[in-house]
Structure formats: C-alpha cells, structure tokens
Design an enzyme around this catalytic site. Structure first.
Site, short mmCIF file in Angstrom:
data_model
loop_
_atom_site.label_atom_id
_atom_site.label_comp_id
_atom_site.label_asym_id
_atom_site.label_seq_id
_atom_site.Cartn_x
_atom_site.Cartn_y
_atom_site.Cartn_z
N ASP A 100 0.83 -1.21 0.00
CA ASP A 100 0.00 0.00 0.00
C ASP A 100 0.87 1.26 0.00
OD1 ASP A 100 -2.26 1.50 0.05
OD2 ASP A 100 -2.84 1.01 2.11
N HIS A 150 2.63 3.21 -8.89
CA HIS A 150 2.46 1.77 -9.17
C HIS A 150 3.68 1.23 -9.92
CE1 HIS A 150 -1.46 2.07 -7.53
NE2 HIS A 150 -1.99 2.74 -8.53
N LEU A 175 10.74 -20.48 -4.53
CA LEU A 175 9.66 -19.63 -4.00
C LEU A 175 8.41 -19.70 -4.87
CD1 LEU A 175 8.92 -17.12 -2.06
CD2 LEU A 175 9.50 -15.75 -4.04
C1 FPP Z 1 -2.11 0.18 -3.28
O1 FPP Z 1 -1.60 1.48 -3.21
C2 FPP Z 1 -1.55 -0.49 -4.43
C3 FPP Z 1 -2.26 -1.08 -5.43
C4 FPP Z 1 -3.74 -1.14 -5.48
C5 FPP Z 1 -1.57 -1.67 -6.58
C6 FPP Z 1 -0.43 -2.50 -6.15
C7 FPP Z 1 0.37 -2.88 -7.31
C8 FPP Z 1 1.71 -2.92 -7.31
C9 FPP Z 1 2.56 -2.60 -6.15
C10 FPP Z 1 2.44 -3.38 -8.48
C11 FPP Z 1 2.08 -4.78 -8.73
C12 FPP Z 1 3.01 -5.38 -9.61
C13 FPP Z 1 2.77 -6.53 -10.25
C14 FPP Z 1 3.89 -7.17 -10.93
C15 FPP Z 1 1.43 -7.15 -10.31
P1 FPP Z 1 -2.59 2.69 -3.38
O2 FPP Z 1 -2.72 3.00 -4.83
O3 FPP Z 1 -3.89 2.37 -2.70
O4 FPP Z 1 -1.83 3.82 -2.63
P2 FPP Z 1 -2.47 5.00 -1.79
O5 FPP Z 1 -3.20 4.36 -0.64
O6 FPP Z 1 -1.29 5.78 -1.36
O7 FPP Z 1 -3.39 5.74 -2.71
#
Ligand code: FPP
Length: 249
Positions: A24, A41, A135
């Site tokens: 997050d 992201h 893994l």
């Molecule tokens: C939450 O942060 C994050 C997500 C919903 C997307 C997570 C995805 C990745 C870390 C990349 C994934 C990579 C692969 C290879 C699948 P948020 O957007 O809710 O952050 P915020 O709370 O600060 O708005």
C-alpha cells in the site's frame, strides 16, 4: 549491521514459510513527488522484484502479494488499466530471471474479469515456471476474501445437495478445501505498508493466526532492509496459537 549480515542472521532462525504483503501507498508516494498515481504503481513494481528475490534467498516458501482487490475496480479507469498492464510488464521483463531463480508464479483471484493481455501474461508465467520448486510467487489479483468465502459456501451447498457430505462432517479442513488455494499454508507473517492498519478484505480465513507487521513506509520506499526488519520482528514473536508456551509464558 550490514544487510548481508542481517540476512545471514535471519537464516539462522525460523523464517516465515508463507509471507503475505498488502503493498500500500503507491498513490501517496507519487503524490508526494507531484507525479501521477500510476508512477507510484510503476515504482511499486520494482520493489516486487526485489521482494521476490529476497524472499527466495531467505528460503520463504510462498510470497503472496495483494496486487489488485475486487474493490479496486472502482478506481478511475486509466489507473485500473495501468495496474492491469503491470503483470505483463513485470513478467515480460523478469520472467527469464524468475525461471532462472527457480521461482514458480501463481495467481489467487478470479481470472474472468481480467483483461485478456493480463490473463495471457499470468498464464504464460505460470506455464513457464510450473516445474520450478523454489519460491511460490502468488499474485492476489482480482482477489477479495469475502467473495472467496461466498464462492466456497456456494460450492459447498451444491456439494451438500449432491450428498457429497453431511453437515456434521464439515470441519476446518473441509472448509479450507473449498478456498482458492487450499494447499497453501496459512501466512505466518502479514506485512502492510503505508501506515494503514486494516485488512481490506484480504485472506480473512487464512490470517486467523498470522503475525501482523504494520509499517508507515510506503510500498515504493520499502527496501530490502525494511523487508529484513519485518522478518527479524517476526523471529522475535512468540506464537502460541491460543495455547501457552512450553515455559508457561
Ligand atoms: C495500493 O496502493 C496499491 C495497489 C492497489 C496496486 C499495487 C500494485 C503494485 C505494487 C504493483 C504490482 C506489480 C505486479 C507485478 C502485479 P494505493 O494506490 O492504494 O496507494 P495509496 O493508498 O497511497 O493511494
């Protein structure tokens, strides 16, 4: 202590068999820098690679990463489209490395709503790594725990109607067998980054006895050092599963 020494020290103790991460804070990471949310992201994806390598090195059996929830579809369309491109981007770039490092890719969630290109990328990675036994990298994608539990219940009711089992035969193992990944051990350690202290519909059944580790660090800032810090914290915990320790503590 240097990272390498800390990794070696971790290896002297029991590491979590299954580690799960709610990644997050990507959006906030981007906002802090005046960048669009998708930049967060993209940066988060780089940490996915580092976390995978480190988990593999530490001998962790399963790393489950919450990449997209069933609720995340409500985000603005361009953001959803971008996140849906990440598995493809990640796997196109790093699949050879994952194969070489004996990582097995899997997915937990419903594939039917995923864009075709996302599904193809994941399926190819699963196929190309199916013989690997290092893994297990388990992407929770279009995953929601309540939906998983409801689907399990629906299938159980169908089987019950067919006479597959009686109500009194249902125990934890029976119930677990209807979940999406019945063969995975429950997570030993759950990390959530970015200072949010909630589960957000993630693995509600499986987290019953999991150790939680919450950190204020935003996911794109979450380094190998932070990862090791979480494992070190886990290694100091005393897990009792509702009982008492041998020494009565
Ligand atoms: C939450 O942060 C994050 C997500 C919903 C997307 C997570 C995805 C990745 C870390 C990349 C994934 C990579 C692969 C290879 C699948 P948020 O957007 O809710 O952050 P915020 O709370 O600060 O708005």
């Amino acid at each position: 202590m240097q990272l390498e020494d800390r990794i070696k020290a971790c290896l002297q103790h029991e590491v979590p068999k299954h580690m799960a991460i709610i990644m997050d804070g990507n959006g906030r990471w981007a906002k802090k820098r005046g960048l669009p949310r998708i930049a967060g992201h993209h940066e988060g994806m780089k940490m996915v690679r580092k976390a995978t390598k480190l988990a593999n090195r530490l001998g962790i059996d399963v790393l489950t990463l919450y990449a997209f929830s069933t609720e995340n579809w409500t985000r603005p369309k361009p953001e959803v489209e971008y996140i849906m491109k990440l598995p493809e981007q990640f796997l196109t770039t790093y699949l050879p490395e994952l194969v070489e490092e004996n990582v097995k890719v899997d997915m937990m969630g419903t594939k039917d709503r995923l864009p075709f290109h996302t599904k193809v990328a994941i399926e190819k990675a699963m196929e190309d790594t199916k013989e690997n036994n290092g893994l297990l990298l388990n992407f929770a994608l279009n995953y929601g725990s309540r939906s998983e539990l409801i689907c399990a219940m629906q299938q159980m009711l169908r089987d019950h109607e067919q006479g597959v089992f009686n109500a009194h035969q249902v125990d934890e193992d029976t119930f677990r067998s209807y979940l999406l990944k019945p063969d995975l051990p429950d997570p030993d350690l759950l990390i959530r980054t970015s200072g949010e202290i909630r589960l957000s519909n993630f693995m509600l059944w499986q987290l019953a006895y999991t150790e939680f580790y919450f950190t204020d660090v935003l996911w794109p800032d979450f380094t190998e050092e932070h990862f090791v810090e979480a494992v070190e914290a886990y290694q100091k915990r005393s897990r009792r599963y509702g009982g008492v320790r041998n020494d009565g503590g």
